[in-house]
Design an enzyme around this catalytic site. Structure first.
Site, PDB file in Angstrom:
ATOM      1  N   HIS A   1      34.539   0.878   8.835  1.00  0.00           N
ATOM      2  CA  HIS A   1      33.124   1.234   8.748  1.00  0.00           C
ATOM      3  C   HIS A   1      32.643   1.692  10.132  1.00  0.00           C
ATOM      4  O   HIS A   1      32.986   1.088  11.151  1.00  0.00           O
ATOM      5  CB  HIS A   1      32.270   0.013   8.374  1.00  0.00           C
ATOM      6  CG  HIS A   1      32.420  -0.442   6.953  1.00  0.00           C
ATOM      7  ND1 HIS A   1      33.140   0.232   6.000  1.00  0.00           N
ATOM      8  CD2 HIS A   1      31.888  -1.530   6.330  1.00  0.00           C
ATOM      9  CE1 HIS A   1      33.047  -0.420   4.844  1.00  0.00           C
ATOM     10  NE2 HIS A   1      32.311  -1.494   5.022  1.00  0.00           N
TER      11      HIS A   1
ATOM     12  N   ARG B   1      28.159   5.450   1.771  1.00  0.00           N
ATOM     13  CA  ARG B   1      29.608   5.414   1.514  1.00  0.00           C
ATOM     14  C   ARG B   1      30.177   6.788   1.834  1.00  0.00           C
ATOM     15  O   ARG B   1      29.648   7.808   1.387  1.00  0.00           O
ATOM     16  CB  ARG B   1      29.848   5.077   0.035  1.00  0.00           C
ATOM     17  CG  ARG B   1      31.277   4.785  -0.304  1.00  0.00           C
ATOM     18  CD  ARG B   1      31.751   3.446   0.171  1.00  0.00           C
ATOM     19  NE  ARG B   1      31.168   2.333  -0.572  1.00  0.00           N
ATOM     20  CZ  ARG B   1      31.282   1.063  -0.209  1.00  0.00           C
ATOM     21  NH1 ARG B   1      31.939   0.727   0.896  1.00  0.00           N
ATOM     22  NH2 ARG B   1      30.735   0.094  -0.919  1.00  0.00           N
TER      23      ARG B   1
ATOM     24  N   CYS C   1      30.370  -7.098   5.405  1.00  0.00           N
ATOM     25  CA  CYS C   1      31.206  -6.395   6.384  1.00  0.00           C
ATOM     26  C   CYS C   1      30.406  -5.580   7.398  1.00  0.00           C
ATOM     27  O   CYS C   1      30.671  -5.629   8.603  1.00  0.00           O
ATOM     28  CB  CYS C   1      32.203  -5.492   5.668  1.00  0.00           C
ATOM     29  SG  CYS C   1      31.480  -4.546   4.328  1.00  0.00           S
TER      30      CYS C   1
ATOM     31  N   SER D   1      46.260 -12.325 -13.669  1.00  0.00           N
ATOM     32  CA  SER D   1      47.316 -12.393 -12.643  1.00  0.00           C
ATOM     33  C   SER D   1      48.100 -13.699 -12.669  1.00  0.00           C
ATOM     34  O   SER D   1      49.101 -13.824 -11.944  1.00  0.00           O
ATOM     35  CB  SER D   1      46.684 -12.260 -11.253  1.00  0.00           C
ATOM     36  OG  SER D   1      45.859 -11.150 -11.188  1.00  0.00           O
TER      37      SER D   1
ATOM     38  N   THR E   1      44.898 -11.738  -5.189  1.00  0.00           N
ATOM     39  CA  THR E   1      45.504 -10.442  -5.535  1.00  0.00           C
ATOM     40  C   THR E   1      44.620  -9.273  -5.125  1.00  0.00           C
ATOM     41  O   THR E   1      45.013  -8.118  -5.270  1.00  0.00           O
ATOM     42  CB  THR E   1      45.721 -10.364  -7.064  1.00  0.00           C
ATOM     43  OG1 THR E   1      44.471 -10.715  -7.698  1.00  0.00           O
ATOM     44  CG2 THR E   1      46.806 -11.314  -7.525  1.00  0.00           C
TER      45      THR E   1
HETATM   46  P1  A2P Z   1      42.711 -10.302 -10.542  1.00  0.00           P
HETATM   47  O1  A2P Z   1      43.603  -9.447  -9.707  1.00  0.00           O
HETATM   48  O2  A2P Z   1      43.467 -11.309 -11.348  1.00  0.00           O
HETATM   49  O3  A2P Z   1      41.695  -9.516 -11.340  1.00  0.00           O
HETATM   50  P2  A2P Z   1      39.077  -6.616  -5.470  1.00  0.00           P
HETATM   51  O4  A2P Z   1      37.732  -6.903  -4.860  1.00  0.00           O
HETATM   52  O5  A2P Z   1      40.023  -6.003  -4.526  1.00  0.00           O
HETATM   53  O6  A2P Z   1      38.947  -5.852  -6.726  1.00  0.00           O
HETATM   54  O7  A2P Z   1      39.701  -8.078  -5.841  1.00  0.00           O
HETATM   55  C1  A2P Z   1      39.035  -9.015  -6.630  1.00  0.00           C
HETATM   56  C2  A2P Z   1      39.836 -10.317  -6.640  1.00  0.00           C
HETATM   57  O8  A2P Z   1      39.062 -11.287  -7.358  1.00  0.00           O
HETATM   58  C3  A2P Z   1      41.159 -10.233  -7.383  1.00  0.00           C
HETATM   59  O9  A2P Z   1      42.081 -11.142  -6.798  1.00  0.00           O
HETATM   60  C4  A2P Z   1      40.786 -10.683  -8.779  1.00  0.00           C
HETATM   61  O10 A2P Z   1      41.861 -11.217  -9.524  1.00  0.00           O
HETATM   62  C5  A2P Z   1      39.816 -11.784  -8.459  1.00  0.00           C
HETATM   63  N1  A2P Z   1      38.904 -12.066  -9.585  1.00  0.00           N
HETATM   64  C6  A2P Z   1      37.989 -11.231 -10.127  1.00  0.00           C
HETATM   65  N2  A2P Z   1      37.351 -11.849 -11.148  1.00  0.00           N
HETATM   66  C7  A2P Z   1      37.863 -13.097 -11.228  1.00  0.00           C
HETATM   67  C8  A2P Z   1      37.622 -14.234 -12.073  1.00  0.00           C
HETATM   68  N3  A2P Z   1      36.701 -14.221 -13.022  1.00  0.00           N
HETATM   69  N4  A2P Z   1      38.352 -15.353 -11.865  1.00  0.00           N
HETATM   70  C9  A2P Z   1      39.286 -15.385 -10.878  1.00  0.00           C
HETATM   71  N5  A2P Z   1      39.556 -14.363 -10.058  1.00  0.00           N
HETATM   72  C10 A2P Z   1      38.855 -13.224 -10.220  1.00  0.00           C
END
Ligand code: A2P
Length: 337
Positions: A238, A231, A131, A41, A12
């Site tokens: 980038h 940033r 990256c 999610s 996600t």
């Molecule tokens: P979720 O959307 O359920 O929080 P970004 O770097 O764009 O913020 O995305 C981080 C991704 O890592 C998301 O899909 C998030 O899911 C997932 N994520 C973050 N923490 C966890 C966790 N503890 N277990 C599983 N997925 C995680």
């Protein structure tokens, strides 16, 4: 040809969603996909490749019994550190986009155009570099091979999407004056000379990543490198000013040719004496592209054998999702041989 079962962890997130898009574009020989994210999610539906998938919660046992061949991780360092070993134990090759495993001596750190041979010595996990490092080494590799490199000075101008969804929102909402949630200071109308936390010498973790990862990918611990990472209020892409001191003399025409012959690297560089507009890569133009672009190629006369480069790439594509999927593709091609 064998078909592979592929898991996406962090499906996600900013990079996780791009994984899906790049996988769809590249049509890997996939039998089934499994999508994982946090408990927040779990149960959400995602349409992908004309099918509907349900997001499952990432747990210690979620990989069991699914016969997963490849697990692409992009859910943060802590999550990778904890859960990647469970995916490996269940028989998957983990390709991890976080920083958790990159400097582990048993984990190859791979950019397929630069060091594909390192894929072979993995013991369950292959790391995708940072990256800003990925795009830099694509530009450095042809120069390293042809002339040798003595010293590199990196100065980066990095997009907010590199900080995930929350970084992106800080710029979007900052335009109307909202206080930042991800960054320590406002990013709209600003530049932050800090990416990640500081070490005892005053370097940021991002700067250390660029230094150490470049040395590991090029296989040269003696390469002298310094970096300042910044940033900037750009959504996608980038940019990097890279100053390189080569070991050997070079001819500028030949050097340009070496850059343009290198796979995955496009030279975009047309400037004319006295003209007010030149052609060079800019983040606004390269968003959505898989290649690394280089321009402003010019001799640095302040040192012997110096050259300046301006290197731009889509940080979520080549800097993350595309590179990870390319590692998977290269690994699959190696299995088929
Ligand atoms: P979720 O959307 O359920 O929080 P970004 O770097 O764009 O913020 O995305 C981080 C991704 O890592 C998301 O899909 C998030 O899911 C997932 N994520 C973050 N923490 C966890 C966790 N503890 N277990 C599983 N997925 C995680």
């Amino acid at each position: 040809m064998k078909k592979y079962n592929v898991a996406i962890v962090g499906a996600t997130g900013m990079v996780g969603r791009k994984f899906l898009q790049v996988l769809e574009e590249r049509q890997l020989p996939v039998n089934n996909y499994y999508l994982f994210a946090s408990a927040r999610s779990a149960g959400k539906k995602v349409s992908f490749m004309d099918k509907e998938y349900t997001i499952e919660e990432l747990t210690e046992t979620c990989f069991d019994g699914k016969d997963i061949d490849i697990a692409l991780f992009s859910a943060g360092g802590g999550t990778s550190k904890k859960f990647a070993p469970f995916a490996v134990k269940a028989g998957a090759l983990v390709i991890d986009n976080s920083s958790a495993w990159r400097m582990d001596k048993d984990v190859p750190l791979v950019v397929p155009e630069v060091n594909p041979q390192d894929i072979k010595w993995h013991s369950g996990i292959i790391a995708n570099p940072n990256c800003s490092t990925i795009q830099a080494v694509v530009a450095l590799k042809p120069l390293y091979d042809k002339y040798g490199i003595k010293r590199v000075i990196y100065s980066t101008y990095q997009a907010v999407s590199g900080a995930g969804m929350s970084g992106y929102s800080d710029l979007e909402n900052g335009i109307s004056g909202d206080a930042p949630k991800k960054f320590p200071y406002p990013i709209f109308g600003n530049c932050l000379p800090q990416i990640d936390v500081f070490d005892e010498d005053g370097y940021t973790k991002e700067e250390l990543k660029m230094i150490q990862e470049t040395q590991k990918i090029l296989g040269d611990d003696n390469l002298r490198i310094t970096a300042t990472t910044v940033r900037v209020p750009v959504f996608h892409g980038h940019s990097e000013s890279i100053n390189v001191e080569l070991k050997n003399e070079y001819d500028l025409v030949e050097l340009r040719q070496a850059l343009s012959d290198f796979p995955g690297l496009i030279v975009k560089d047309e400037v004319k004496l006295g003209e007010s507009t030149g052609i060079y890569p800019m983040p606004i133009d390269i968003a959505g592209e898989d290649e690394v672009y280089v321009g402003r190629i010019r001799r640095d006369r302040s040192v012997e054998n110096g050259v300046n480069l301006w290197v731009v790439a889509d940080n979520i594509r080549k800097g993350a999702a595309t590179n990870t999927v390319q590692i998977a593709q290269t690994w699959i091609a190696m299995q088929e041989k």
